[in-house]
Design an enzyme around this catalytic site. Structure first.
Site, PDB file in Angstrom:
ATOM      1  N   ALA A 124       0.826  -1.206   0.000  1.00  0.00           N
ATOM      2  CA  ALA A 124       0.000   0.000   0.000  1.00  0.00           C
ATOM      3  C   ALA A 124       0.863   1.260   0.000  1.00  0.00           C
ATOM      4  CB  ALA A 124      -0.923   0.003   1.219  1.00  0.00           C
ATOM      5  N   GLU A 141       1.233 -10.521   0.338  1.00  0.00           N
ATOM      6  CA  GLU A 141      -0.083 -11.109   0.579  1.00  0.00           C
ATOM      7  C   GLU A 141      -0.761 -11.476  -0.739  1.00  0.00           C
ATOM      8  OE1 GLU A 141      -1.750  -9.429   4.756  1.00  0.00           O
ATOM      9  OE2 GLU A 141      -1.348  -7.882   3.246  1.00  0.00           O
TER      10      GLU A 141
END
Length: 222
Positions: free
Chosen positions: A24, A72
């Protein structure tokens, strides 16, 4: 992708040299209030779950950094191939966070509880060779001058899967994924249900016929 029966394997790669997915944007995250941050992570978690639920095999081609949400994403795939120089890590604890898009659940299922705790507690980054040695990736390859060695190896792996019976591969993936969530007796029952769905397929009949006739099978996914 979920409903396109012509797709048999999905390979995830980056168009940015040296980066698979860096996670992010922390500058953007810093501008969010608590409610916005929670909503953002929930959406990200849902995306990873959608990727993990794709019925066909998925391969992550890690040619560079795969950090935080980037790792992830790779963990949500069925298979992972990494360049030996790639850098991977769930680094959230170094930023006052914890993995929130599946990392705390998928990493221990991949490398074991002890290693997963160590990697998450320390926020450590590891390279492709280290990732291979602990079972985080299926294959590691030296990086090439084009910077796409992992992608090329992922394509080779995908080409190994492509000739196989598509429905049988899908049922194999479903049986493994569902079976890993339950005890072995329940898992055996899941396997039996998946096997039963494959019995009436034309591909199973084709596979048996090809074996008898000593020719390569021509599977159609039905």
């Amino acid at each position: 992708l979920r409903f396109d029966e012509k797709i048999r394997v999905v390979v995830f790669k980056s168009e940015v040299k040296g980066v698979f997915c860096a996670g992010a944007d922390l500058k953007e995250r810093a501008k969010m209030d608590d409610a916005e941050a929670g909503h953002f992570v929930k959406r990200l978690r849902n995306l990873m779950d959608e990727i993990a639920a794709l019925p066909v095999p998925t391969i992550a081609a890690i040619d560079g950094y795969a950090l935080g949400g980037g790792l992830e994403l790779a963990l949500a795939c069925d298979l992972r191939v990494a360049a030996s120089s790639a850098k991977m890590g769930l680094i959230e604890t170094t930023r006052g966070l914890l993995p929130g898009a599946g990392g705390t659940q998928r990493l221990p299922r991949c490398v074991g509880i002890g290693l997963a705790k160590e990697l998450i507690f320390t926020g450590r980054q590891i390279d492709g060779q280290q990732a291979f040695s602990m079972g985080l990736v299926n294959h590691t390859v030296p990086q090439n001058s084009e910077g796409d060695a992992a992608y090329q190896r992922a394509l080779t792996l995908a080409k190994e899967i492509l000739p196989q019976a598509p429905f049988a591969v899908k049922m194999g993936k479903l049986a493994i994924n569902r079976g890993m969530e339950v005890d072995i007796a329940s898992g055996m029952a899941i396997e039996g249900m998946c096997y039963a769905q494959n019995i009436p397929t034309r591909d199973r009949q084709e596979g048996m016929a090809a074996f008898r006739e000593k020719r390569p099978p021509q599977f159609i996914g039905k």
